[in-house]
Design a protein around this motif. Structure first.
Motif, mmCIF file in Angstrom:
data_model
loop_
_atom_site.group_PDB
_atom_site.id
_atom_site.type_symbol
_atom_site.label_atom_id
_atom_site.label_comp_id
_atom_site.label_asym_id
_atom_site.label_seq_id
_atom_site.Cartn_x
_atom_site.Cartn_y
_atom_site.Cartn_z
ATOM 1 N N LEU A 43 0.827 -1.208 0.000
ATOM 2 C CA LEU A 43 0.000 0.000 0.000
ATOM 3 C C LEU A 43 0.863 1.260 0.000
ATOM 4 O O LEU A 43 0.495 2.274 -0.607
ATOM 5 C CB LEU A 43 -0.953 -0.010 1.194
ATOM 6 N N ALA A 44 2.013 1.209 0.686
ATOM 7 C CA ALA A 44 2.948 2.329 0.629
ATOM 8 C C ALA A 44 3.522 2.466 -0.778
ATOM 9 O O ALA A 44 3.656 3.576 -1.311
ATOM 10 C CB ALA A 44 4.068 2.139 1.650
ATOM 11 N N VAL A 45 3.856 1.333 -1.382
ATOM 12 C CA VAL A 45 4.358 1.334 -2.759
ATOM 13 C C VAL A 45 3.311 1.930 -3.701
ATOM 14 O O VAL A 45 3.621 2.749 -4.571
ATOM 15 C CB VAL A 45 4.737 -0.096 -3.193
ATOM 16 N N ASP A 56 5.578 1.701 -11.403
ATOM 17 C CA ASP A 56 6.727 0.797 -11.393
ATOM 18 C C ASP A 56 6.966 0.387 -9.943
ATOM 19 O O ASP A 56 7.625 1.102 -9.193
ATOM 20 C CB ASP A 56 7.969 1.474 -11.971
ATOM 21 N N PRO A 57 6.422 -0.765 -9.531
ATOM 22 C CA PRO A 57 6.540 -1.177 -8.122
ATOM 23 C C PRO A 57 7.973 -1.315 -7.641
ATOM 24 O O PRO A 57 8.271 -1.000 -6.479
ATOM 25 C CB PRO A 57 5.804 -2.532 -8.099
ATOM 26 N N ASP A 58 8.881 -1.765 -8.504
ATOM 27 C CA ASP A 58 10.275 -1.935 -8.087
ATOM 28 C C ASP A 58 10.939 -0.590 -7.798
ATOM 29 O O ASP A 58 11.641 -0.431 -6.802
ATOM 30 C CB ASP A 58 11.065 -2.696 -9.153
ATOM 31 N N LEU A 59 10.716 0.389 -8.672
ATOM 32 C CA LEU A 59 11.300 1.708 -8.448
ATOM 33 C C LEU A 59 10.669 2.383 -7.231
ATOM 34 O O LEU A 59 11.360 3.073 -6.468
ATOM 35 C CB LEU A 59 11.120 2.584 -9.685
ATOM 36 N N GLN A 279 -3.764 -0.306 -5.226
ATOM 37 C CA GLN A 279 -4.895 -0.392 -4.301
ATOM 38 C C GLN A 279 -4.857 0.831 -3.411
ATOM 39 O O GLN A 279 -4.068 0.921 -2.475
ATOM 40 C CB GLN A 279 -4.817 -1.672 -3.457
ATOM 41 N N SER A 280 -5.693 1.791 -3.714
ATOM 42 C CA SER A 280 -5.700 3.083 -3.016
ATOM 43 C C SER A 280 -7.145 3.507 -2.793
ATOM 44 O O SER A 280 -7.618 4.494 -3.363
ATOM 45 C CB SER A 280 -4.942 4.144 -3.818
ATOM 46 N N GLU A 281 -7.851 2.752 -1.962
ATOM 47 C CA GLU A 281 -9.287 2.978 -1.795
ATOM 48 C C GLU A 281 -9.599 4.340 -1.196
ATOM 49 O O GLU A 281 -10.457 5.074 -1.688
ATOM 50 C CB GLU A 281 -9.878 1.874 -0.912
ATOM 51 N N ARG A 282 -8.921 4.660 -0.099
ATOM 52 C CA ARG A 282 -9.201 5.922 0.591
ATOM 53 C C ARG A 282 -8.973 7.103 -0.344
ATOM 54 O O ARG A 282 -9.781 8.049 -0.403
ATOM 55 C CB ARG A 282 -8.290 6.028 1.819
ATOM 56 N N LYS A 283 -7.894 7.046 -1.091
ATOM 57 C CA LYS A 283 -7.569 8.144 -2.003
ATOM 58 C C LYS A 283 -8.601 8.253 -3.124
ATOM 59 O O LYS A 283 -9.035 9.364 -3.474
ATOM 60 C CB LYS A 283 -6.170 7.903 -2.587
#
Length: 366
Positions: A43-45, A56-59, A279-283
């Motif tokens: 979720l932080a990513v 880009d999840p890795d970056l 996954q950013s439901e609140r946003k």
């Protein structure tokens, strides 16, 4: 007299070395890998990707590690890196109706066409610390789940069939690109949505919360919230048709809002919209509420003077990178500015003291 603190490159190099040491922490503790951050702090990513405008999840995981978990600093790193990337063209609009949904819920219809899919969610968890996680035990396997692969119709399509919700006007106009052109007011809706997507989650949440508390009179229902992957397609001129070049995970929210109508439009429901990477439901929900609040003029509603209705206020202050830069620059050297203000204050104090002395002298003479 105040004097400038002398430093220079050596001091800065030492500060960087100390930062690297602090980032690593206790060397006896295993170092975090990028894969661990990507998979276990997803979720932080997702937030870093959304507000950094780069999927880009890795970056994003690298940026989180480099910033010691400071997500705004990580977003800054991603934005800066993004500016170095060449742009080959634009992809086609993604079809969220064809999303492979991991989660899809509606607060407006219990028996939503296509079904409700709870998916992975905190909604029904007890907000109690789980000390099993501290024990580092094995995580029980969840029942096997298969994401929906067949097209899932949007809830608002069924309301639209009854004619009781506004139709989104179709347009061939090219949407603005906030990453290429500076913000200008008034901004069209495409630019506003881009700005809200990149905006700070906390700020957008605060604006959305204000609308629910009466500052904009914006009563909304979550018509639909869906999370899943969608195909990204791009037209290749040499081929003459579009091909799939990858997939992205998105969270999409459509709100259904009350609208009493106007002189030309009958009473109906209106929409708010949010679309965010990962996954950013609140946003996405907050974004949809603020989007709807900013639409007051085009819907012919009254401006109640609420902050969430003020386009320039919302869009000019939602970007956490701009806000951070302006805020944190005041901790950098301002010796010359301060010396000038120091001298000004000393001068004013001398003049005030002289005025008091002159007044006292006149009173004594009388």
């Amino acid at each position: 007299m105040y004097v400038a603190v002398k430093g220079g490159e050596r001091a800065i190099d030492n500060a960087h070395a100390w930062l690297a040491e602090e980032r690593r922490g206790d060397a006896s503790v295993a170092e975090l890998s990028l894969a661990q951050i990507r998979e276990q702090l997803a979720l932080a990513v997702n937030r870093v990707m959304a507000e950094g405008s780069l999927f880009d999840p890795d970056l994003a995981a690298l940026a989180i590690k480099q910033s010691r978990g400071d997500l705004i600093e990580a977003i800054f790193l991603i934005r800066a890196y993004r500016t170095t990337l060449p742009r080959f063209g634009y992809t086609l609009p993604v079809d969220t109706g064809a999303m492979a949904c991991d989660r899809r819920i509606s607060a407006t219809f219990k028996d939503a066409p296509g079904g409700q899919v709870l998916g992975p969610t905190f909604d029904y968890t007890h907000r109690l610390l789980d000390f099993k996680l501290a024990a580092e035990g094995e995580v029980p396997e969840a029942p096997a789940a298969t994401p929906r692969t067949e097209p899932t119709p949007h809830i608002t399509e069924f309301l639209q069939g009854e004619g009781i919700i506004e139709r989104e006007p179709s347009s061939e106009a090219q949407p603005g690109d906030l990453t290429r052109e500076p913000m200008a007011f008034p901004a069209d809706r495409s630019v506003r949505l881009q700005s809200l997507t990149r905006g700070d989650e906390g700020f957008i949440l605060g604006m959305a919360y204000s609308t629910q508390r009466g500052y904009a009179r914006n009563h909304a229902f979550v018509g639909e919230l869906r999370i899943g992957t969608v195909a990204v397609e791009m037209e290749i001129p040499e081929l003459g048709f579009a091909i799939e070049i990858g997939e992205v995970e998105l969270t999409e929210c459509e709100t259904v809002n009350q609208f009493k109508g106007s002189k030309t439009v009958p009473p109906q429901f209106t929409r708010g919209y949010g679309l965010v990477f990962g996954q950013s439901e609140r946003k996405s929900i907050a974004m949809a509420l603020v989007d709807r609040a900013l639409r007051w003029k085009e819907l012919g509603e009254d401006n109640l003077g609420a902050a969430a209705q003020d386009e320039e206020f919302v869009l000019s202050h939602s970007d956490n990178i701009q806000a951070t830069g302006f805020l944190e620059h005041i901790k950098l050297p301002h010796y010359v500015d301060f010396q000038s203000e120091l001298e000004l204050v000393r001068k004013l104090r001398r003049e005030a003291a002289e005025a008091v002395e002159q007044m006292a002298a006149r009173e004594a003479a009388e």
